[in-house]
Scaffold this motif. Sequence first.
Motif, PDB file in Angstrom:
ATOM      1  N   UNK A 106       0.839  -1.211   0.000  1.00  0.00           N
ATOM      2  CA  UNK A 106       0.000   0.000   0.000  1.00  0.00           C
ATOM      3  C   UNK A 106       0.870   1.255   0.000  1.00  0.00           C
ATOM      4  N   UNK A 107       1.917   1.243   0.800  1.00  0.00           N
ATOM      5  CA  UNK A 107       2.825   2.397   0.865  1.00  0.00           C
ATOM      6  C   UNK A 107       3.590   2.543  -0.448  1.00  0.00           C
ATOM      7  N   UNK A 108       4.050   1.432  -1.002  1.00  0.00           N
ATOM      8  CA  UNK A 108       4.791   1.488  -2.272  1.00  0.00           C
ATOM      9  C   UNK A 108       3.870   1.981  -3.395  1.00  0.00           C
ATOM     10  N   UNK A 109       2.629   1.508  -3.422  1.00  0.00           N
ATOM     11  CA  UNK A 109       1.666   2.004  -4.420  1.00  0.00           C
ATOM     12  C   UNK A 109       1.471   3.509  -4.271  1.00  0.00           C
ATOM     13  N   UNK A 110       1.311   3.963  -3.033  1.00  0.00           N
ATOM     14  CA  UNK A 110       1.136   5.400  -2.782  1.00  0.00           C
ATOM     15  C   UNK A 110       2.397   6.165  -3.180  1.00  0.00           C
ATOM     16  N   UNK A 111       3.564   5.603  -2.854  1.00  0.00           N
ATOM     17  CA  UNK A 111       4.827   6.244  -3.249  1.00  0.00           C
ATOM     18  C   UNK A 111       4.930   6.380  -4.751  1.00  0.00           C
ATOM     19  N   UNK A 112       4.480   5.374  -5.476  1.00  0.00           N
ATOM     20  CA  UNK A 112       4.502   5.439  -6.944  1.00  0.00           C
ATOM     21  C   UNK A 112       3.597   6.558  -7.447  1.00  0.00           C
ATOM     22  N   UNK A 156       8.022  14.804  -3.721  1.00  0.00           N
ATOM     23  CA  UNK A 156       7.569  13.692  -2.881  1.00  0.00           C
ATOM     24  C   UNK A 156       8.070  13.909  -1.454  1.00  0.00           C
ATOM     25  N   UNK A 157       7.269  13.505  -0.504  1.00  0.00           N
ATOM     26  CA  UNK A 157       7.665  13.561   0.908  1.00  0.00           C
ATOM     27  C   UNK A 157       6.984  12.410   1.626  1.00  0.00           C
ATOM     28  N   UNK A 158       7.491  12.090   2.791  1.00  0.00           N
ATOM     29  CA  UNK A 158       6.852  11.021   3.553  1.00  0.00           C
ATOM     30  C   UNK A 158       5.434  11.419   3.949  1.00  0.00           C
ATOM     31  N   UNK A 159       5.223  12.708   4.210  1.00  0.00           N
ATOM     32  CA  UNK A 159       3.872  13.161   4.549  1.00  0.00           C
ATOM     33  C   UNK A 159       2.913  12.962   3.368  1.00  0.00           C
ATOM     34  N   UNK A 160       3.353  13.330   2.161  1.00  0.00           N
ATOM     35  CA  UNK A 160       2.499  13.136   0.975  1.00  0.00           C
ATOM     36  C   UNK A 160       2.232  11.655   0.716  1.00  0.00           C
ATOM     37  N   UNK A 176      -0.232  10.373   3.275  1.00  0.00           N
ATOM     38  CA  UNK A 176      -1.568  10.859   2.937  1.00  0.00           C
ATOM     39  C   UNK A 176      -2.159  10.042   1.787  1.00  0.00           C
ATOM     40  N   UNK A 177      -1.355   9.801   0.745  1.00  0.00           N
ATOM     41  CA  UNK A 177      -1.827   9.020  -0.404  1.00  0.00           C
ATOM     42  C   UNK A 177      -2.134   7.580  -0.013  1.00  0.00           C
ATOM     43  N   UNK A 178      -1.435   7.054   0.990  1.00  0.00           N
ATOM     44  CA  UNK A 178      -1.671   5.688   1.453  1.00  0.00           C
ATOM     45  C   UNK A 178      -2.793   5.633   2.496  1.00  0.00           C
ATOM     46  N   UNK A 179      -3.267   6.811   2.883  1.00  0.00           N
ATOM     47  CA  UNK A 179      -4.322   6.931   3.891  1.00  0.00           C
ATOM     48  C   UNK A 179      -3.883   6.321   5.233  1.00  0.00           C
ATOM     49  N   UNK A 194       3.560   8.347  11.069  1.00  0.00           N
ATOM     50  CA  UNK A 194       4.163   7.427  12.022  1.00  0.00           C
ATOM     51  C   UNK A 194       4.036   5.974  11.573  1.00  0.00           C
ATOM     52  N   UNK A 195       2.889   5.655  10.965  1.00  0.00           N
ATOM     53  CA  UNK A 195       2.707   4.290  10.450  1.00  0.00           C
ATOM     54  C   UNK A 195       3.654   4.026   9.290  1.00  0.00           C
ATOM     55  N   UNK A 196       3.870   5.011   8.443  1.00  0.00           N
ATOM     56  CA  UNK A 196       4.800   4.853   7.323  1.00  0.00           C
ATOM     57  C   UNK A 196       6.202   4.565   7.855  1.00  0.00           C
ATOM     58  N   UNK A 197       6.595   5.286   8.898  1.00  0.00           N
ATOM     59  CA  UNK A 197       7.950   5.119   9.447  1.00  0.00           C
ATOM     60  C   UNK A 197       8.166   3.750  10.096  1.00  0.00           C
ATOM     61  N   UNK A 198       7.093   3.026  10.371  1.00  0.00           N
ATOM     62  CA  UNK A 198       7.252   1.668  10.886  1.00  0.00           C
ATOM     63  C   UNK A 198       7.791   0.731   9.805  1.00  0.00           C
TER      64      UNK A 198
END
Length: 193
Positions: A4-10, A21-25, A28-31, A35-39
């Motif tokens: 899900x994160x990789x799809x959002x990153x794409x 691109x940023x971790x916040x964006x 957000x795109x991954x909904x 903090x969850x992304x950083x896990x």
Amino acid sequence: MVARIVDAGQRVLITHGYDGASTNRIALAADISPGSLYQYFPNKDAVVAAVIERYTREVAERVRARVLSNIGKPPEVSVPETISDLMDALGNDRELLRAVVEQTPRLSADAPVAAFEQQIGELARVTLSMGLYPIPEDVDADAAAWMLVRVVEHLTIRYLLDGPPIPRERFLADITRLILNFFREPPVRAERE
């Protein structure tokens, strides 16, 4: 969650480019929360690297399968078939191809794009060294594989991204001629008197 994160990153990479691109964006795109992304990923570069790794792995698997299926075929057949498959694999998502090529810096020496080039180069080198195709004695298989992989990669990517007014069949015929001429013995020139 990783997919899900990789799809959002794409999606973010395609829409905003590497610099935007940023971790916040991405979160957000991954909904999900940042903090969850950083896990799962320590930073933006790790997400971008995962996007590129997935893309290049899919392209490499497809091209590798074509190269292996073409072993033993005459080069006049195997070269355009392999390049055609490369074009199809790279062209499946041109927006992602553009983002990877034009927006993404090489994140490290072992980045997925470099690994892809290395894998395809190794296949080319092995194919050349098997002696299935006649090559002049003065051609170094390692050097030839390195050069040819990069020439084909660059020309194919630019063809797909630039969209020149060259029909696909003409492009395939011309790039095949370029490659096959690399292995032809140079003509003997008569010395001038």
